[in-house]
Every structure is written in C-alpha cells, then in structure tokens.
Write a protein that holds these residues in place. Sequence first.
Motif, PDB file in Angstrom:
ATOM      1  N   GLN A  56       0.851  -1.184   0.000  1.00  0.00           N
ATOM      2  CA  GLN A  56       0.000   0.000   0.000  1.00  0.00           C
ATOM      3  C   GLN A  56       0.889   1.236   0.000  1.00  0.00           C
ATOM      4  O   GLN A  56       1.983   1.230   0.565  1.00  0.00           O
ATOM      5  CB  GLN A  56      -0.871  -0.002   1.243  1.00  0.00           C
ATOM      6  CG  GLN A  56      -1.948   1.034   1.230  1.00  0.00           C
ATOM      7  CD  GLN A  56      -2.944   0.775   2.344  1.00  0.00           C
ATOM      8  OE1 GLN A  56      -2.729  -0.040   3.219  1.00  0.00           O
ATOM      9  NE2 GLN A  56      -4.048   1.474   2.295  1.00  0.00           N
ATOM     10  N   GLN A  57       0.411   2.274  -0.628  1.00  0.00           N
ATOM     11  CA  GLN A  57       1.180   3.505  -0.705  1.00  0.00           C
ATOM     12  C   GLN A  57       1.358   4.077   0.697  1.00  0.00           C
ATOM     13  O   GLN A  57       0.408   4.155   1.472  1.00  0.00           O
ATOM     14  CB  GLN A  57       0.501   4.522  -1.614  1.00  0.00           C
ATOM     15  CG  GLN A  57       1.395   5.658  -2.008  1.00  0.00           C
ATOM     16  CD  GLN A  57       0.792   6.465  -3.151  1.00  0.00           C
ATOM     17  OE1 GLN A  57      -0.390   6.377  -3.425  1.00  0.00           O
ATOM     18  NE2 GLN A  57       1.628   7.230  -3.803  1.00  0.00           N
ATOM     19  N   SER A  60      -1.039   6.742   2.688  1.00  0.00           N
ATOM     20  CA  SER A  60      -2.308   6.920   1.968  1.00  0.00           C
ATOM     21  C   SER A  60      -3.170   5.670   2.105  1.00  0.00           C
ATOM     22  O   SER A  60      -3.236   4.842   1.191  1.00  0.00           O
ATOM     23  CB  SER A  60      -2.048   7.208   0.491  1.00  0.00           C
ATOM     24  OG  SER A  60      -1.286   8.365   0.341  1.00  0.00           O
ATOM     25  N   ASP A  62      -6.236   5.241   1.822  1.00  0.00           N
ATOM     26  CA  ASP A  62      -7.369   5.169   0.896  1.00  0.00           C
ATOM     27  C   ASP A  62      -6.964   4.790  -0.520  1.00  0.00           C
ATOM     28  O   ASP A  62      -7.823   4.512  -1.358  1.00  0.00           O
ATOM     29  CB  ASP A  62      -8.114   6.506   0.868  1.00  0.00           C
ATOM     30  CG  ASP A  62      -8.702   6.852   2.225  1.00  0.00           C
ATOM     31  OD1 ASP A  62      -9.031   5.905   2.978  1.00  0.00           O
ATOM     32  OD2 ASP A  62      -8.825   8.049   2.536  1.00  0.00           O
ATOM     33  N   GLU A  63      -5.670   4.801  -0.808  1.00  0.00           N
ATOM     34  CA  GLU A  63      -5.183   4.456  -2.150  1.00  0.00           C
ATOM     35  C   GLU A  63      -5.369   2.962  -2.405  1.00  0.00           C
ATOM     36  O   GLU A  63      -5.384   2.156  -1.485  1.00  0.00           O
ATOM     37  CB  GLU A  63      -3.697   4.812  -2.287  1.00  0.00           C
ATOM     38  CG  GLU A  63      -3.427   6.290  -2.327  1.00  0.00           C
ATOM     39  CD  GLU A  63      -3.998   6.967  -3.558  1.00  0.00           C
ATOM     40  OE1 GLU A  63      -3.896   6.398  -4.650  1.00  0.00           O
ATOM     41  OE2 GLU A  63      -4.575   8.062  -3.413  1.00  0.00           O
ATOM     42  N   PRO A  64      -5.503   2.568  -3.664  1.00  0.00           N
ATOM     43  CA  PRO A  64      -5.635   1.145  -3.982  1.00  0.00           C
ATOM     44  C   PRO A  64      -4.395   0.365  -3.536  1.00  0.00           C
ATOM     45  O   PRO A  64      -3.292   0.897  -3.524  1.00  0.00           O
ATOM     46  CB  PRO A  64      -5.755   1.111  -5.511  1.00  0.00           C
ATOM     47  CG  PRO A  64      -5.936   2.508  -5.955  1.00  0.00           C
ATOM     48  CD  PRO A  64      -5.537   3.408  -4.847  1.00  0.00           C
ATOM     49  N   ARG A  65      -4.610  -0.869  -3.212  1.00  0.00           N
ATOM     50  CA  ARG A  65      -3.521  -1.747  -2.789  1.00  0.00           C
ATOM     51  C   ARG A  65      -3.033  -2.540  -3.981  1.00  0.00           C
ATOM     52  O   ARG A  65      -3.809  -2.878  -4.868  1.00  0.00           O
ATOM     53  CB  ARG A  65      -3.995  -2.678  -1.695  1.00  0.00           C
ATOM     54  CG  ARG A  65      -4.395  -1.921  -0.462  1.00  0.00           C
ATOM     55  CD  ARG A  65      -4.931  -2.832   0.585  1.00  0.00           C
ATOM     56  NE  ARG A  65      -5.284  -2.025   1.735  1.00  0.00           N
ATOM     57  CZ  ARG A  65      -5.915  -2.490   2.772  1.00  0.00           C
ATOM     58  NH1 ARG A  65      -6.274  -3.748   2.812  1.00  0.00           N
ATOM     59  NH2 ARG A  65      -6.201  -1.699   3.776  1.00  0.00           N
ATOM     60  N   TYR A  93       6.482  -1.207  -6.966  1.00  0.00           N
ATOM     61  CA  TYR A  93       6.349  -0.543  -5.673  1.00  0.00           C
ATOM     62  C   TYR A  93       7.006   0.836  -5.662  1.00  0.00           C
ATOM     63  O   TYR A  93       6.812   1.594  -4.731  1.00  0.00           O
ATOM     64  CB  TYR A  93       6.974  -1.371  -4.560  1.00  0.00           C
ATOM     65  CG  TYR A  93       6.302  -2.696  -4.293  1.00  0.00           C
ATOM     66  CD1 TYR A  93       5.007  -2.962  -4.729  1.00  0.00           C
ATOM     67  CD2 TYR A  93       6.961  -3.689  -3.595  1.00  0.00           C
ATOM     68  CE1 TYR A  93       4.409  -4.172  -4.473  1.00  0.00           C
ATOM     69  CE2 TYR A  93       6.362  -4.900  -3.334  1.00  0.00           C
ATOM     70  CZ  TYR A  93       5.090  -5.148  -3.773  1.00  0.00           C
ATOM     71  OH  TYR A  93       4.502  -6.349  -3.519  1.00  0.00           O
ATOM     72  N   GLN A  97       7.659   4.631  -2.066  1.00  0.00           N
ATOM     73  CA  GLN A  97       6.277   5.075  -2.208  1.00  0.00           C
ATOM     74  C   GLN A  97       5.292   4.028  -1.699  1.00  0.00           C
ATOM     75  O   GLN A  97       4.201   4.363  -1.295  1.00  0.00           O
ATOM     76  CB  GLN A  97       5.975   5.431  -3.660  1.00  0.00           C
ATOM     77  CG  GLN A  97       6.712   6.677  -4.115  1.00  0.00           C
ATOM     78  CD  GLN A  97       6.305   7.058  -5.538  1.00  0.00           C
ATOM     79  OE1 GLN A  97       5.357   6.523  -6.087  1.00  0.00           O
ATOM     80  NE2 GLN A  97       7.024   7.991  -6.113  1.00  0.00           N
ATOM     81  N   TYR A  98       5.671   2.750  -1.779  1.00  0.00           N
ATOM     82  CA  TYR A  98       4.810   1.670  -1.309  1.00  0.00           C
ATOM     83  C   TYR A  98       5.543   0.870  -0.246  1.00  0.00           C
ATOM     84  O   TYR A  98       6.764   0.794  -0.260  1.00  0.00           O
ATOM     85  CB  TYR A  98       4.427   0.725  -2.456  1.00  0.00           C
ATOM     86  CG  TYR A  98       3.316   1.263  -3.308  1.00  0.00           C
ATOM     87  CD1 TYR A  98       2.003   0.890  -3.079  1.00  0.00           C
ATOM     88  CD2 TYR A  98       3.589   2.152  -4.344  1.00  0.00           C
ATOM     89  CE1 TYR A  98       0.972   1.385  -3.871  1.00  0.00           C
ATOM     90  CE2 TYR A  98       2.563   2.655  -5.131  1.00  0.00           C
ATOM     91  CZ  TYR A  98       1.266   2.270  -4.890  1.00  0.00           C
ATOM     92  OH  TYR A  98       0.253   2.758  -5.655  1.00  0.00           O
TER      93      TYR A  98
END
Length: 114
Positions: A56-57, A60, A62-65, A93, A97-98
Amino acid sequence: MTEQQMPVYAPGQDPRVGRREEQRMQRVAVDIAAAEQHGGAPAEMLRHRVYRIVAQQAGSPDEPRLTVHVMASSLGEAAYRAWTVYGRPGGLYQQDQYRITSVEQVLPEPGELL
C-alpha cells in the motif's frame, strides 16, 4: 469423498495422496542415487508455497492496494523476493512510495508443501 464421508475434499485425509507421495519420494531417492553414482551434482528438492503479498502507498490508506503472488519457502523469503523484484527503482512498488502491508500463504493449505 463419498467413501470417506468428507464434506470437503482434504488431501491430508485421502489415503491415495499418501501412497502417491511415498511412490514419488522413492522415485526421487532412486534419481538422487543415480546422479551421485554418475558423479553428477547432488540433487536438491525445493518445496515452496504460494504467498499473496499486498503493498500500500505509504501514508495513503485510501489508495488502492497492489497485490502480487510469489512462490517461496517462507513468509520472509516471499516478502524479500517481492521487494527485490517490485521494489527496485522503476518497479511496481516504486521505492519509498509503497510498503508491504501483508504476506499471507494462499496455496497449498497452511503447513503443507508443494
């Protein structure tokens, strides 16, 4: 399944699975002995599981996984392999960032080996 009265097929409860695994191990032992007798490299039997790795980002929720599947022999090795492949610059990734948020064994059943 009907004979065993199993509601769901479970390989560990199927007597045929045990017999076939024993036969396979006997064949592997014969192959190893033949390779060693002919001066070949020692045979290595690798056993792996399939792991689902979710990233996951960072910062964040709420960002897509991002989800990938990796074959490895342990949870740690699965995470390491995923990060090595997808965490490099320009990778899925995109370094920093992820982050990997979960690693879960999905195949075969936990505790069993392929």
